[in-house]
Design a protein around this motif. Structure first.
Motif, PDB file in Angstrom:
ATOM      1  N   GLN A  51      20.014  35.566  42.698  1.00 53.74           N
ATOM      2  CA  GLN A  51      21.149  35.878  42.946  1.00 53.74           C
ATOM      3  C   GLN A  51      22.527  34.971  43.992  1.00 53.74           C
ATOM      4  O   GLN A  51      23.498  35.076  43.729  1.00 53.74           O
ATOM      5  CB  GLN A  51      20.874  36.971  43.790  1.00 53.74           C
ATOM      6  N   SER A  52      21.609  34.126  44.322  1.00 49.91           N
ATOM      7  CA  SER A  52      22.471  32.966  45.227  1.00 49.91           C
ATOM      8  C   SER A  52      22.999  32.416  44.108  1.00 49.91           C
ATOM      9  O   SER A  52      23.889  31.687  44.134  1.00 49.91           O
ATOM     10  CB  SER A  52      21.584  32.506  46.037  1.00 49.91           C
ATOM     11  N   ALA A  53      23.012  31.633  43.400  1.00 47.03           N
ATOM     12  CA  ALA A  53      22.931  31.409  42.025  1.00 47.03           C
ATOM     13  C   ALA A  53      24.583  31.491  41.489  1.00 47.03           C
ATOM     14  O   ALA A  53      25.566  31.075  41.078  1.00 47.03           O
ATOM     15  CB  ALA A  53      22.183  30.686  41.017  1.00 47.03           C
ATOM     16  N   MET A  54      24.106  32.969  41.436  1.00 41.74           N
ATOM     17  CA  MET A  54      25.440  33.716  40.966  1.00 41.74           C
ATOM     18  C   MET A  54      26.933  33.185  41.896  1.00 41.74           C
ATOM     19  O   MET A  54      27.733  32.839  41.400  1.00 41.74           O
ATOM     20  CB  MET A  54      25.345  35.011  40.592  1.00 41.74           C
ATOM     21  N   TYR A  55      26.499  33.456  42.998  1.00 39.14           N
ATOM     22  CA  TYR A  55      27.487  33.467  43.585  1.00 39.14           C
ATOM     23  C   TYR A  55      28.014  31.897  44.142  1.00 39.14           C
ATOM     24  O   TYR A  55      28.966  32.411  43.549  1.00 39.14           O
ATOM     25  CB  TYR A  55      27.248  33.942  45.680  1.00 39.14           C
ATOM     26  N   TYR A  56      27.428  31.302  43.728  1.00 37.66           N
ATOM     27  CA  TYR A  56      27.197  29.901  44.051  1.00 37.66           C
ATOM     28  C   TYR A  56      28.863  29.460  42.363  1.00 37.66           C
ATOM     29  O   TYR A  56      29.402  29.035  42.301  1.00 37.66           O
ATOM     30  CB  TYR A  56      26.592  28.925  44.091  1.00 37.66           C
ATOM     31  N   MET A  57      28.194  29.904  41.678  1.00 37.55           N
ATOM     32  CA  MET A  57      28.945  29.483  40.252  1.00 37.55           C
ATOM     33  C   MET A  57      30.645  31.078  40.267  1.00 37.55           C
ATOM     34  O   MET A  57      31.471  30.194  39.921  1.00 37.55           O
ATOM     35  CB  MET A  57      28.161  30.566  38.754  1.00 37.55           C
ATOM     36  N   ALA A  58      29.724  31.873  40.759  1.00 33.75           N
ATOM     37  CA  ALA A  58      31.133  32.752  40.721  1.00 33.75           C
ATOM     38  C   ALA A  58      32.994  33.409  41.510  1.00 33.75           C
ATOM     39  O   ALA A  58      33.500  32.864  41.630  1.00 33.75           O
ATOM     40  CB  ALA A  58      30.744  34.753  40.810  1.00 33.75           C
ATOM     41  N   ALA A  59      31.780  33.204  43.103  1.00 33.27           N
ATOM     42  CA  ALA A  59      32.526  32.179  44.255  1.00 33.27           C
ATOM     43  C   ALA A  59      33.278  31.187  44.183  1.00 33.27           C
ATOM     44  O   ALA A  59      34.472  31.135  44.091  1.00 33.27           O
ATOM     45  CB  ALA A  59      31.914  33.574  45.052  1.00 33.27           C
ATOM     46  N   LEU A  60      32.466  30.514  44.130  1.00 36.28           N
ATOM     47  CA  LEU A  60      32.660  28.719  44.336  1.00 36.28           C
ATOM     48  C   LEU A  60      33.497  27.607  43.534  1.00 36.28           C
ATOM     49  O   LEU A  60      32.763  26.492  43.667  1.00 36.28           O
ATOM     50  CB  LEU A  60      31.359  28.446  45.492  1.00 36.28           C
ATOM     51  N   GLY A  61      32.988  28.267  41.818  1.00 37.12           N
ATOM     52  CA  GLY A  61      33.091  27.588  40.865  1.00 37.12           C
ATOM     53  C   GLY A  61      31.896  26.550  40.823  1.00 37.12           C
ATOM     54  O   GLY A  61      32.637  25.910  40.112  1.00 37.12           O
ATOM     55  N   PHE A  62      30.943  26.783  41.054  1.00 39.35           N
ATOM     56  CA  PHE A  62      30.199  25.817  40.618  1.00 39.35           C
ATOM     57  C   PHE A  62      29.535  26.614  38.970  1.00 39.35           C
ATOM     58  O   PHE A  62      29.451  27.254  38.957  1.00 39.35           O
ATOM     59  CB  PHE A  62      28.136  25.350  41.593  1.00 39.35           C
ATOM     60  N   GLU A  63      29.035  24.369  38.362  1.00 36.26           N
ATOM     61  CA  GLU A  63      28.175  25.174  37.167  1.00 36.26           C
ATOM     62  C   GLU A  63      26.492  24.768  37.405  1.00 36.26           C
ATOM     63  O   GLU A  63      26.413  24.270  37.646  1.00 36.26           O
ATOM     64  CB  GLU A  63      28.838  24.092  36.316  1.00 36.26           C
ATOM     65  N   LEU A  64      25.675  25.773  36.428  1.00 37.74           N
ATOM     66  CA  LEU A  64      24.197  25.834  37.286  1.00 37.74           C
ATOM     67  C   LEU A  64      24.055  24.470  35.926  1.00 37.74           C
ATOM     68  O   LEU A  64      24.814  24.596  34.457  1.00 37.74           O
ATOM     69  CB  LEU A  64      23.972  26.713  36.225  1.00 37.74           C
ATOM     70  N   VAL A  65      23.150  23.312  36.119  1.00 37.00           N
ATOM     71  CA  VAL A  65      22.701  22.396  34.995  1.00 37.00           C
ATOM     72  C   VAL A  65      21.237  21.889  34.922  1.00 37.00           C
ATOM     73  O   VAL A  65      20.846  21.543  34.015  1.00 37.00           O
ATOM     74  CB  VAL A  65      23.043  20.499  35.490  1.00 37.00           C
ATOM     75  N   ALA A  66      20.871  22.511  35.725  1.00 30.69           N
ATOM     76  CA  ALA A  66      19.172  22.700  35.842  1.00 30.69           C
ATOM     77  C   ALA A  66      18.646  23.458  36.087  1.00 30.69           C
ATOM     78  O   ALA A  66      19.188  24.003  37.833  1.00 30.69           O
ATOM     79  CB  ALA A  66      18.556  21.109  36.273  1.00 30.69           C
ATOM     80  N   TYR A  67      17.249  23.753  36.372  1.00 28.09           N
ATOM     81  CA  TYR A  67      15.902  24.462  36.345  1.00 28.09           C
ATOM     82  C   TYR A  67      15.000  24.024  36.701  1.00 28.09           C
ATOM     83  O   TYR A  67      15.016  23.126  35.427  1.00 28.09           O
ATOM     84  CB  TYR A  67      16.263  25.673  35.917  1.00 28.09           C
ATOM     85  N   CYS A  68      13.990  24.839  37.992  1.00 29.21           N
ATOM     86  CA  CYS A  68      12.642  24.465  37.588  1.00 29.21           C
ATOM     87  C   CYS A  68      11.790  26.087  37.660  1.00 29.21           C
ATOM     88  O   CYS A  68      12.683  26.314  38.537  1.00 29.21           O
ATOM     89  CB  CYS A  68      12.201  23.663  38.346  1.00 29.21           C
ATOM     90  N   GLY A  69      10.857  26.030  37.165  1.00 30.21           N
ATOM     91  CA  GLY A  69      10.113  27.642  37.374  1.00 30.21           C
ATOM     92  C   GLY A  69       9.034  27.658  36.893  1.00 30.21           C
ATOM     93  O   GLY A  69       8.635  26.651  36.103  1.00 30.21           O
ATOM     94  N   PRO A  70       8.904  28.965  36.647  1.00 33.60           N
ATOM     95  CA  PRO A  70       7.422  29.271  35.359  1.00 33.60           C
ATOM     96  C   PRO A  70       7.946  28.296  34.430  1.00 33.60           C
ATOM     97  O   PRO A  70       6.719  27.782  33.802  1.00 33.60           O
ATOM     98  CB  PRO A  70       7.195  30.469  35.998  1.00 33.60           C
ATOM     99  N   GLU A  71       8.845  29.048  33.941  1.00 36.09           N
ATOM    100  CA  GLU A  71       8.663  28.281  31.851  1.00 36.09           C
ATOM    101  C   GLU A  71       8.891  26.906  31.700  1.00 36.09           C
ATOM    102  O   GLU A  71       8.770  26.499  31.228  1.00 36.09           O
ATOM    103  CB  GLU A  71      10.522  28.678  31.893  1.00 36.09           C
ATOM    104  N   THR A  72       9.249  26.157  33.099  1.00 34.12           N
ATOM    105  CA  THR A  72       8.943  24.172  33.675  1.00 34.12           C
ATOM    106  C   THR A  72       7.258  24.750  33.439  1.00 34.12           C
ATOM    107  O   THR A  72       7.244  22.717  33.915  1.00 34.12           O
ATOM    108  CB  THR A  72       9.859  23.522  33.785  1.00 34.12           C
ATOM    109  N   GLY A  73       6.490  25.073  33.553  1.00 37.25           N
ATOM    110  CA  GLY A  73       5.029  24.683  34.435  1.00 37.25           C
ATOM    111  C   GLY A  73       5.066  24.423  35.700  1.00 37.25           C
ATOM    112  O   GLY A  73       4.125  23.966  36.698  1.00 37.25           O
ATOM    113  N   ILE A  74       5.979  24.835  36.891  1.00 38.99           N
ATOM    114  CA  ILE A  74       6.159  25.065  38.523  1.00 38.99           C
ATOM    115  C   ILE A  74       6.037  26.689  38.664  1.00 38.99           C
ATOM    116  O   ILE A  74       6.813  27.518  38.049  1.00 38.99           O
ATOM    117  CB  ILE A  74       7.570  24.953  39.364  1.00 38.99           C
ATOM    118  N   TYR A  75       4.992  27.484  39.332  1.00 38.35           N
ATOM    119  CA  TYR A  75       4.596  28.203  39.489  1.00 38.35           C
ATOM    120  C   TYR A  75       4.862  29.110  40.538  1.00 38.35           C
ATOM    121  O   TYR A  75       4.514  30.182  40.830  1.00 38.35           O
ATOM    122  CB  TYR A  75       3.187  29.325  38.688  1.00 38.35           C
TER     123      TYR A  75
END
Ligand code: FE2
Length: 371
Positions: free
Chosen positions: A30-54
């Motif tokens: 949800q924070s990422a959505m604020y940074y995108m929608a309000a502050l104009g940032f773009e999502l460029v990378a991610y890590c989490g369970p889908e990338t083997g980080i649990y």
């Protein structure tokens, strides 16, 4: 105020710039959505369970040279979860780009820094990165990032990720400075830390006569690295009639930490106009603030009506003028906020705005019952 000139000819701790800032937050998605929608940032990378980080997720957001990592824990009893429980959402890492992270870490530790983690080399198909970190004020750390041989989306372990949300840049360009709030009496210790360990120079000193209102006061010293790309003002509270904004921060953050991140723009009218449309809340100064602007600041390129309409602050120093504005806190606790700054030659920090600004903060404190 006392402005000092740089007395040293050589840079004993080369830093190429800010690599990224990492915030530990309660809900990174949800924070990422604020940074995108309000502050104009773009999502460029991610890590989490889908990338083997649990045990955690991280979203990497970018706008020009500003890179923000939002990390949340997926488990109850991790360092990240404890950090969020104690501090609320806050800045954990001020990451600095260097040519040799191992050497930077070794030098810093030899000069008295406490290690946060030893050099670690990470590899993937995009190349290799070396990271190492030292502790600074509070629970904040500086990670040294060496990525000359890496061309992946962020770091090994991360995958490129885009959002379906149509992010629109608001024109944020690079990190101008990051301010730390430290406990009463600790400012000089941390200034000395940056001088002794990382070869920073003391740039400016503000005492409580420079920065005080009827009720509250604070003291601040600004340190800067050899090439001047990194500027860290350090604030500590000073005794006033009521509780200062620094005290309020320290109470809510439960100790020292990053107070604000100042990000530069080339067109503050467009940036702030768009951010306001996006729903970002800014501190307000009263109409009367603008009465003496023409005499205090003189000629500026921008239209004063636009400046007034958007409630932007203006100041001048010997080198030029600057325009700046401060958001309200960006999370539930009255702790971290952003500054948007446009420098037209000026290299200072808007001393002429301090009083108006602190009175604006005090009005907010009063509403929270914390003045
Ligand atoms: Fe600032």
């Amino acid at each position: 105020m006392n402005v000092l000139t740089n007395p040293s000819p050589s840079d004993t701790f080369p830093i190429n710039g800010t690599d990224h800032l990492e915030l530990y937050v309660g809900n990174a998605k949800q924070s990422a959505m604020y940074y995108m929608a309000a502050l104009g940032f773009e999502l460029v990378a991610y890590c989490g369970p889908e990338t083997g980080i649990y045990d955690r997720v991280s979203y990497v957001l970018q706008q020009n040279k500003v890179r923000i990592v939002l990390t949340a824990s997926l488990q109850p009893d991790t360092e990240i979860a404890r950090h969020v429980s104690l501090h609320g959402d806050g800045v954990k890492v001020l990451a600095l780009l260097v040519d040799d992270a191992g050497q930077a870490w070794r030098l810093a530790v030899d000069r008295g820094a406490e290690s946060a983690f030893e050099p670690v080399r990470m590899k993937d198909a995009h190349g290799e990165v070396t990271l190492a970190a030292i502790k600074t004020y509070g629970d904040t750390i500086h990670t040294f990032v060496e990525r000359n041989n890496y061309n992946g989306p962020f770091l090994p372990g991360f995958e490129a990720r885009k959002s379906t949300f149509p992010s629109r840049s608001v024109g944020l360009k690079y990190v101008d400075h990051c301010v730390g709030n430290v406990e009463l009496g600790a400012m000089n210790k941390w200034v000395k830390f940056y001088q002794d360990v990382m070869g920073f120079k003391l740039l400016i000193t503000f005492d409580d006569k420079d920065i005080s209102t009827e009720y509250t006061a604070l003291m601040s010293k600004v340190v800067s690295n050899g090439n001047g790309y990194i500027k860290f003002p350090i604030n500590e509270p000073a005794k006033g009639k009521k509780r200062s904004q620094i005290d309020e921060y320290l109470d809510f953050y439960k100790g020292a930490g990053v107070q604000h991140i100042a990000v530069a723009t080339d067109d503050i009218i467009a940036t702030v106009g768009q951010m306001r449309e996006n729903g970002v809340d800014f501190l307000r100064v009263p109409e009367t603030y603008y009465e003496d602007v023409p005499t205090r600041v003189g000629e500026i390129n921008e239209n004063l009506d636009d400046i007034k309409r958007l409630n932007i602050l203006v100041d001048r120093d010997e080198d030029g003028y600057l325009l700046q504005i401060f958001t309200k806190p960006i999370q539930d606790r009255p702790t971290v906020f952003f500054e948007i700054i446009q420098r037209n030659g000026a290299t200072s920090f808007g001393k002429g705005n301090f009083k108006a600004l602190f009175e604006a903060i005090e009005r907010e404190q009063e509403l929270r019952g914390t003045l």
